[in-house]
Design a protein around this motif. Structure first.
Motif, mmCIF file in Angstrom:
data_model
loop_
_atom_site.group_PDB
_atom_site.id
_atom_site.type_symbol
_atom_site.label_atom_id
_atom_site.label_comp_id
_atom_site.label_asym_id
_atom_site.label_seq_id
_atom_site.Cartn_x
_atom_site.Cartn_y
_atom_site.Cartn_z
ATOM 1 N N HIS A 185 0.855 -1.190 0.000
ATOM 2 C CA HIS A 185 0.000 0.000 0.000
ATOM 3 C C HIS A 185 0.899 1.251 0.000
ATOM 4 O O HIS A 185 1.129 1.852 1.040
ATOM 5 C CB HIS A 185 -0.913 0.019 1.223
ATOM 6 C CG HIS A 185 -1.831 -1.157 1.327
ATOM 7 N ND1 HIS A 185 -2.744 -1.469 0.337
ATOM 8 C CD2 HIS A 185 -1.968 -2.099 2.286
ATOM 9 C CE1 HIS A 185 -3.418 -2.551 0.688
ATOM 10 N NE2 HIS A 185 -2.967 -2.954 1.870
ATOM 11 N N GLN A 188 -0.563 6.901 1.194
ATOM 12 C CA GLN A 188 -1.491 7.154 2.295
ATOM 13 C C GLN A 188 -1.509 8.642 2.597
ATOM 14 O O GLN A 188 -0.453 9.275 2.703
ATOM 15 C CB GLN A 188 -1.044 6.402 3.545
ATOM 16 C CG GLN A 188 -1.752 6.804 4.842
ATOM 17 C CD GLN A 188 -3.246 6.567 4.819
ATOM 18 O OE1 GLN A 188 -4.024 7.508 4.730
ATOM 19 N NE2 GLN A 188 -3.642 5.300 4.869
ATOM 20 N N SER A 205 -5.885 6.921 -0.270
ATOM 21 C CA SER A 205 -4.860 5.948 0.091
ATOM 22 C C SER A 205 -5.046 4.714 -0.765
ATOM 23 O O SER A 205 -6.168 4.396 -1.188
ATOM 24 C CB SER A 205 -4.930 5.580 1.577
ATOM 25 O OG SER A 205 -6.177 5.001 1.891
ATOM 26 N N GLU A 207 -4.959 1.663 0.051
ATOM 27 C CA GLU A 207 -5.780 0.649 0.698
ATOM 28 C C GLU A 207 -7.216 1.097 0.945
ATOM 29 O O GLU A 207 -8.044 0.316 1.413
ATOM 30 C CB GLU A 207 -5.142 0.226 2.020
ATOM 31 C CG GLU A 207 -5.017 1.342 3.033
ATOM 32 C CD GLU A 207 -4.341 0.884 4.317
ATOM 33 O OE1 GLU A 207 -4.627 -0.243 4.766
ATOM 34 O OE2 GLU A 207 -3.531 1.652 4.858
ATOM 35 N N GLY A 208 -7.538 2.364 0.631
ATOM 36 C CA GLY A 208 -8.893 2.852 0.816
ATOM 37 C C GLY A 208 -9.259 3.149 2.248
ATOM 38 O O GLY A 208 -10.446 3.194 2.599
ATOM 39 N N ARG A 209 -8.252 3.365 3.095
ATOM 40 C CA ARG A 209 -8.475 3.731 4.503
ATOM 41 C C ARG A 209 -7.605 4.944 4.812
ATOM 42 O O ARG A 209 -6.570 4.855 5.457
ATOM 43 C CB ARG A 209 -8.134 2.559 5.433
ATOM 44 C CG ARG A 209 -8.999 1.326 5.202
ATOM 45 C CD ARG A 209 -8.573 0.180 6.106
ATOM 46 N NE ARG A 209 -8.697 0.536 7.527
ATOM 47 C CZ ARG A 209 -8.242 -0.229 8.509
ATOM 48 N NH1 ARG A 209 -7.622 -1.369 8.241
ATOM 49 N NH2 ARG A 209 -8.395 0.158 9.767
ATOM 50 N N SER A 210 -8.055 6.086 4.341
ATOM 51 C CA SER A 210 -7.219 7.285 4.352
ATOM 52 C C SER A 210 -7.275 8.010 5.690
ATOM 53 O O SER A 210 -8.201 7.848 6.486
ATOM 54 C CB SER A 210 -7.660 8.236 3.237
ATOM 55 O OG SER A 210 -7.607 7.583 1.992
ATOM 56 N N ARG A 211 -6.280 8.878 5.912
ATOM 57 C CA ARG A 211 -6.285 9.773 7.057
ATOM 58 C C ARG A 211 -7.558 10.624 7.028
ATOM 59 O O ARG A 211 -8.131 10.887 5.972
ATOM 60 C CB ARG A 211 -5.055 10.673 7.022
ATOM 61 C CG ARG A 211 -3.728 9.937 7.122
ATOM 62 C CD ARG A 211 -3.492 9.392 8.523
ATOM 63 N NE ARG A 211 -2.112 8.923 8.678
ATOM 64 C CZ ARG A 211 -1.720 7.667 8.556
ATOM 65 N NH1 ARG A 211 -2.602 6.731 8.275
ATOM 66 N NH2 ARG A 211 -0.454 7.330 8.723
ATOM 67 N N THR A 212 -7.993 11.081 8.188
ATOM 68 C CA THR A 212 -9.247 11.829 8.278
ATOM 69 C C THR A 212 -9.119 13.198 7.615
ATOM 70 O O THR A 212 -8.049 13.813 7.605
ATOM 71 C CB THR A 212 -9.667 12.014 9.742
ATOM 72 O OG1 THR A 212 -8.613 12.684 10.457
ATOM 73 C CG2 THR A 212 -9.946 10.675 10.390
ATOM 74 N N GLU A 259 -13.738 9.279 0.688
ATOM 75 C CA GLU A 259 -12.539 8.596 0.208
ATOM 76 C C GLU A 259 -12.339 8.848 -1.290
ATOM 77 O O GLU A 259 -13.302 8.933 -2.050
ATOM 78 C CB GLU A 259 -12.674 7.087 0.428
ATOM 79 C CG GLU A 259 -12.423 6.632 1.837
ATOM 80 C CD GLU A 259 -10.931 6.502 2.153
ATOM 81 O OE1 GLU A 259 -10.095 6.666 1.233
ATOM 82 O OE2 GLU A 259 -10.598 6.241 3.315
#
Length: 282
Positions: A185, A188, A205, A207-212, A259
């Motif tokens: 990954h 990010q 990101s 992985e599709g789980r980005s920082r807020t 996202e």
């Protein structure tokens, strides 16, 4: 990794949001409930455009390796100036040393750039990524962070002509090089760009789980929702902020940026655009 704030709207004393808000950026530097790190004390930066700025206006910047809460000059400057568009960033160093050239925002001509996140495996990818930067831009890389390299990759891939397409190509290149090196990954983070008139705020990101990342609701709506909050009267009707986390606890005051999207804050209003293929703006 870090926390950041970007403001656009009527000229404003930056201290109102950087220092004086309930959960100001400096408060987040000391205690960040939504951050990857609770404390962001490894330097900070403040970049601002002059009153009357338009596309092409040149910004000023101030960087320090002091923790933001311990720098008296930050208060002096943000109380003394008014600006219609400004960036501020507090850093949690993830490897590169604590030095002023590694503090955000970064500047090139009329452009400001800042990043919260990481290029995973940057130590292994650094040579390939840096050598892809245009020869004319290479001397402008003054620090050692992955963020500054990402900015100059965006410039190399056409950011000046089309900010969204330029950043998309830069991130895709990072992912291609990461995949070639076996990095699962590579990308990010959240990114902010400005040209003096418009802010582009990216959330993405691999992985599709980005920082807020959040943006404020328009001020007239907020004033209608909370008529008894006197602080809201300090802001003009066009004022808007994009932040790593909300500046207050008022329900409905901040909305999350989706996202793989870009929040665009410009003279003609505010909207989302998709960033990578398949992204659907809310």
């Amino acid at each position: 990794m870090c926390r950041w704030l970007a403001y656009a709207g009527e000229p404003l004393q930056p201290s109102l949001v950087i220092l004086d808000a309930q959960h100001s950026l400096v408060a987040q530097a000391l205690d960040s409930p939504l951050g990857a790190e609770t404390v962001n004390g490894d330097g900070f930066g403040f970049g601002w455009y002059p009153v009357g700025s338009t596309e092409g206006s040149l910004p000023s910047i101030y960087h320090s390796v002091e923790p933001a809460w311990n720098d008296e000059n930050l208060r002096e400057i943000t109380d003394a100036v008014e600006s219609p568009l400004f960036f501020s960033h507090v850093r949690a160093a993830g490897g590169p040393p604590i030095q002023r050239t590694n503090c955000h925002p970064f500047r090139y001509l009329n452009w400001l750039f800042m990043h919260n996140g990481v290029i995973n495996g940057f130590r292994e990818l650094k040579r390939d990524l840096t050598f892809a930067v245009d020869r004319s831009l290479y001397p402008h890389i003054l620090g050692t962070t992955d963020s500054e390299v990402l900015f100059h990759l965006g410039l190399t891939f056409g950011l000046l002509e089309d900010p969204i397409a330029g950043m998309r190509k830069a991130v895709q290149f990072v992912e291609e090089i990461g995949a070639a090196h076996g990095i699962e990954h590579p990308m990010q983070g959240t990114v902010a760009l400005a040209d003096g008139a418009t802010i582009w705020a990216f959330r993405y990101s691999t992985e599709g789980r980005s920082r807020t990342l959040f943006h404020s609701v328009d001020v007239p709506t907020l004033q209608e929702m909370y008529p008894d909050v006197p602080r809201l009267k300090l802001f003009g009707e066009n004022a808007r902020v994009v932040v790593s986390e909300p500046l207050n606890d008022l329900p409905g005051a901040f909305l999350e940026v989706p996202e793989s999207s870009v929040a665009v804050l410009g003279p003609d209003g505010n909207h989302y655009e998709p960033f990578m293929a398949g992204a659907m703006p809310a």
